[in-house]
Design a protein around this motif. Structure first.
Motif, mmCIF file in Angstrom:
data_model
loop_
_atom_site.group_PDB
_atom_site.id
_atom_site.type_symbol
_atom_site.label_atom_id
_atom_site.label_comp_id
_atom_site.label_asym_id
_atom_site.label_seq_id
_atom_site.Cartn_x
_atom_site.Cartn_y
_atom_site.Cartn_z
ATOM 1 N N GLU A 89 43.437 43.177 37.509
ATOM 2 C CA GLU A 89 44.716 42.854 36.873
ATOM 3 C C GLU A 89 44.684 41.500 36.177
ATOM 4 N N ARG A 90 43.791 40.616 36.611
ATOM 5 C CA ARG A 90 43.682 39.290 36.003
ATOM 6 C C ARG A 90 42.713 39.262 34.830
ATOM 7 N N PHE A 91 42.073 40.385 34.536
ATOM 8 C CA PHE A 91 41.033 40.434 33.500
ATOM 9 C C PHE A 91 41.639 40.766 32.148
ATOM 10 N N GLY A 92 41.103 40.143 31.113
ATOM 11 C CA GLY A 92 41.579 40.439 29.768
ATOM 12 C C GLY A 92 40.992 39.479 28.764
ATOM 13 N N ASP A 93 41.844 38.676 28.157
ATOM 14 C CA ASP A 93 41.402 37.738 27.140
ATOM 15 C C ASP A 93 40.528 36.642 27.746
ATOM 16 N N VAL A 94 39.721 36.012 26.889
ATOM 17 C CA VAL A 94 38.924 34.871 27.317
ATOM 18 C C VAL A 94 39.857 33.760 27.790
ATOM 19 N N VAL A 95 39.549 33.200 28.955
ATOM 20 C CA VAL A 95 40.335 32.085 29.496
ATOM 21 C C VAL A 95 39.774 30.797 28.902
ATOM 22 N N ARG A 96 40.525 30.176 28.034
ATOM 23 C CA ARG A 96 40.046 28.986 27.337
ATOM 24 C C ARG A 96 40.042 27.773 28.256
ATOM 25 N N HIS A 97 39.022 26.952 28.122
ATOM 26 C CA HIS A 97 38.957 25.718 28.891
ATOM 27 C C HIS A 97 38.255 24.665 28.030
ATOM 28 N N ARG A 98 38.763 23.464 28.095
ATOM 29 C CA ARG A 98 38.213 22.369 27.286
ATOM 30 C C ARG A 98 37.401 21.389 28.119
ATOM 31 N N THR A 99 37.584 21.403 29.415
ATOM 32 C CA THR A 99 36.881 20.483 30.292
ATOM 33 C C THR A 99 36.320 21.243 31.482
#
Length: 277
Positions: free
Chosen positions: A39-49
């Motif tokens: 259920e938590r899967f889908g779009d790329v989870v963006r992270h900058r650090t």
């Protein structure tokens, strides 16, 4: 990373169910926990650090453990619980749950399909049973010490190949921050295998490669360094599917070993020779 362990690990408590029944319940538990991760899967989870990345990884782990941990603890209240999924080495005596709530977590965050949920019961430093659930396919791999390895109830058998030159082999990176000696060893081993095997795959996580060895889809997998949660589930699956487990030099493997080689019996010796160069 430090190894945080909770519980008494007291195996003297009377067993209420057989290990086979316990495996069935464990498979149900990882399936339920896997639904949370799906259920938590889908779009790329963006992270900058790095801090943002680590926070996102921890959020996945915590969401799964909220479902998985109470189920497993209710099955074996006397079993200890290994908190640190990247920890390695021997455990104290008794029973312990070794769990990876999001094996391949970094893939999950990047929108890639290679991830799952694993739970392994270790008794006096021997893996007794394991269940690995892949939520995107709905598949559950199980193994019981002395009872075989299965995919959704169907028996698994390793490859019958006897020629490393015709083999599909794979390796993995145990953790992002490996020391330079391990990094160099990984690189040289891939170079050696590129000369001796048919095709070499390199990706994470280790467990999914080991599932493929157990199912006969690939012929050998090796990894330098590693953690209990990475290697114990797949090692038991490969062993129960008729494969050979050792370290990269062919010596007996334990969670304290510096390497792991899982292979079809017909190519194990050749793989050891290649990795020992």
């Amino acid at each position: 990373m430090s190894d945080s362990i909770q519980g008494t690990g007291n195996a003297a408590v009377a067993e209420a169910v057989s290990d086979a029944d316990l495996l069935a319940e464990t498979a149900t538990a990882v399936g339920a926990a896997g639904s949370v991760l799906r259920e938590r899967f889908g779009d790329v989870v963006r992270h900058r650090t790095r801090e943002e990345l680590m926070s996102a990884l921890a959020a996945n782990d915590d969401a799964v453990l909220d479902v998985l941990r109470p189920r497993l603890e209710s099955l074996r209240p006397q079993a200890g619980w290994v908190e640190e999924e990247l920890a390695g080495g021997a455990l104290p005596s008794g029973e312990w749950w070794v769990v990876d709530p999001a094996e391949g977590n970094v893939n999950h965050l990047h929108g890639l399909p290679d991830w799952g949920v694993t739970a392994t019961l270790v008794r006096d430093n021997q893996a007794v049973l394991t269940a690995v659930h892949l939520p995107l396919t709905g598949e559950t791999y199980t193994a019981l010490a002395g009872g075989g390895a299965h995919l959704d109830g169907r028996p698994l058998r390793v490859s019958e190949t006897t020629d490393l030159g015709l083999s599909l082999v794979a390796t993995s990176q145990a953790r992002p921050d490996e020391n330079q000696a391990v990094i160099r060893r990984i690189g040289s081993s891939i170079t050696s295998m590129l000369g001796d095997a048919l095709v070499v795959r390199t990706s994470v996580p280790a467990t999914l490669h080991l599932l493929n060895v157990a199912a006969g889809r690939i012929d050998a997998f090796w990894q330098f360094a590693g953690a209990r949660a990475d290697l114990l589930p797949g090692a038991l699956l490969v062993t129960e599917a008729g494969g050979r487990i050792s370290d990269a030099e062919g010596r007996p493997w334990t969670p304290a070993s510096e390497s792991l080689l899982a292979a079809a019996p017909g190519v194990h010796t050749a793989a050891v020779a290649t990795l020992s160069r």
